[in-house]
Design a protein around this motif. Structure first.
Motif, short mmCIF file in Angstrom:
data_model
loop_
_atom_site.label_atom_id
_atom_site.label_comp_id
_atom_site.label_asym_id
_atom_site.label_seq_id
_atom_site.Cartn_x
_atom_site.Cartn_y
_atom_site.Cartn_z
N VAL A 202 -2.56 -3.28 -7.81
CA VAL A 202 -0.94 -3.08 -7.62
C VAL A 202 -0.39 -4.53 -7.70
N ASP B 275 -5.15 -3.10 -3.05
CA ASP B 275 -5.67 -2.77 -4.35
C ASP B 275 -5.24 -3.94 -5.37
N GLU C 190 8.47 -0.80 -5.74
CA GLU C 190 9.31 -0.99 -6.82
C GLU C 190 10.80 -1.20 -6.13
N ASP D 144 0.68 -1.00 -0.05
CA ASP D 144 0.02 0.11 -0.21
C ASP D 144 0.86 1.18 -0.14
N ALA D 145 2.18 1.01 -0.19
CA ALA D 145 2.97 2.12 -0.32
C ALA D 145 2.95 2.74 -1.71
N PRO D 146 3.49 4.03 -1.94
CA PRO D 146 3.69 4.59 -3.31
C PRO D 146 4.54 3.61 -3.99
N TRP D 147 4.09 3.54 -5.47
CA TRP D 147 4.58 2.55 -6.28
C TRP D 147 6.24 2.49 -6.32
N GLU D 148 6.88 3.72 -6.25
CA GLU D 148 8.31 3.78 -6.14
C GLU D 148 9.11 3.27 -5.22
N VAL D 149 8.37 3.17 -3.94
CA VAL D 149 8.57 2.53 -2.90
C VAL D 149 8.60 1.20 -2.90
#
Length: 373
Positions: free
Chosen positions: A362, A359, A330, A323-328
């Protein structure tokens, strides 16, 4: 040794050369295979819609429903394996134990097993009585599923004897499993009898899935992290070995490769996973597993070091990072993949199950990212 039926997906060659099976056998793949524990259900809206009006254990014993739930994440995410939709307490239910899944709580037993007399009453049910007829709904669900999966392997699963015994003794979920660990030391004979019974019950459940068409088997020890290494090796590991013996003898033949004279005989791959079991990894491998699953608490390179750098590993994305931002996410996935190189082979997975609020998009994006590397 017992050779699988020639129509079995492994014996027929449908799944034997899949990324997942080859990685489980210690062959590093150009593309890292990925699937997610608890991918079947939980976070998928189509799962929640399908489950309306049906209790968890009833869904598990409805072959068409269990199959459809197993297939949903494979269709949506493009993962490298299906994980059979069921619950670790299903073999207890099939053995006549009063158990149900209470929403928001988990498995709850009608009558906890707390004394030697309780153990005697429970174990009066002979595990051998759980024959093909008893497991018919499980076998039918597997058969329906593998027909749809084609060359994508299905992983069968079961709960390890300690986790089942802990539920039986505690009467439901527990933070520290103190009653189970107390019985282990207060009455070792009763404990050993209970563990032998749960081993045979859950082992038979796992065997039924493999014989029906599952291409790998995973034993989950959800609560083994509450044990010391000494308690695990003395009071738990023998039962886990006994459980896995129900599938350890299942083999299939692989045609000879170019230049080789003879076909190879291989066993159905076995994965062993526990939560909070960083200190138990070597012992968990030694019970008879081919692959060790690693939770998110220990880096994969350290896990591989503890396993002697010779054991295929599975894991270990932290579910909290989904649930973290995608860059995190990734960066975290790249780190896990790089650490996984330390082992002979690696299957990417979570370090525990998919949280219900994840989600689904994701997970799909994560699979695509891994497959594109």
């Amino acid at each position: 040794m017992n050779t699988l039926d020639p129509t079995h997906p492994l014996a027929a060659g449908r799944t034997a050369s899949s990324r997942l099976v080859r990685a489980y056998q210690g062959e590093r793949q150009a593309v890292t295979p990925v699937w997610f524990m608890r991918q079947a259900g939980r976070s998928l809206p189509e799962y929640r819609e399908l489950r309306v009006g049906t209790r968890m254990l009833d869904a598990c014993l409805d072959p068409a429903l269990a199959s459809e739930i197993t297939l949903q994440p494979v269709r949506r995410h493009g993962v490298d394996a299906g994980i059979f939709f069921s619950d670790i307490v299903i073999p207890l239910r099939l053995a006549g134990v009063d158990v149900d899944i209470v929403p928001g709580k988990g498995p709850v037993l009608g009558s906890p097993v707390r004394t030697a007399e309780d153990v005697d009453r429970l174990t009066a049910v002979d595990p051998a009585s759980l024959d093909a007829e008893v497991f018919a709904p499980i076998a039918e669900a597997v058969r329906i599923t593998i027909a749809e999966l084609g060359d994508t392997p299905l992983i069968g699963f079961a709960g390890a004897p300690f986790t089942l015994a802990a539920y039986l003794v505690e009467g439901g979920p527990s933070k520290d499993h103190i009653r189970a660990r107390t019985l282990m030391h207060a009455d070792p004979a009763a404990w050993a009898k209970l563990m032998a019974w749960t081993a045979d019950i859950t082992g038979a459940f796992l065997r039924a899935q493999v014989l029906a068409g599952a291409s790998a088997a995973q034993l989950f020890d959800s609560w083994a992290g509450s044990l010391s290494l000494q308690d695990y090796t003395e009071h738990v590991a023998p039962a886990s070995t006994r459980a896995l013996s129900h599938v350890r003898d299942l083999t299939y033949d692989v045609p000879a490769a170019d230049g080789a004279e003879d076909a190879q005989t291989r066993n159905v791959p076995i994965v062993h996973f526990g939560v909070g079991t960083g200190e138990l990894l070597k012992a968990m491998h030694e019970v008879g597993a081919d692959v060790v699953g690693v939770d998110y608490r220990i880096p994969l390179d350290e896990a591989s070091r503890r396993l002697g750098h010779v054991v295929p590993i599975q894991g270990n994305i932290d579910p909290a990072v989904l649930d973290a931002p995608w860059e995190v996410l990734e960066a975290h996935v790249v780190d896990v993949l790089e650490r996984g190189v330390d082992a002979p082979s690696h299957v990417l997975n979570l370090g525990h199950g998919v949280p219900p609020e994840t989600d689904p998009a994701v997970l799909t994006r994560l699979v695509e990212f891994v497959h594109s590397r």
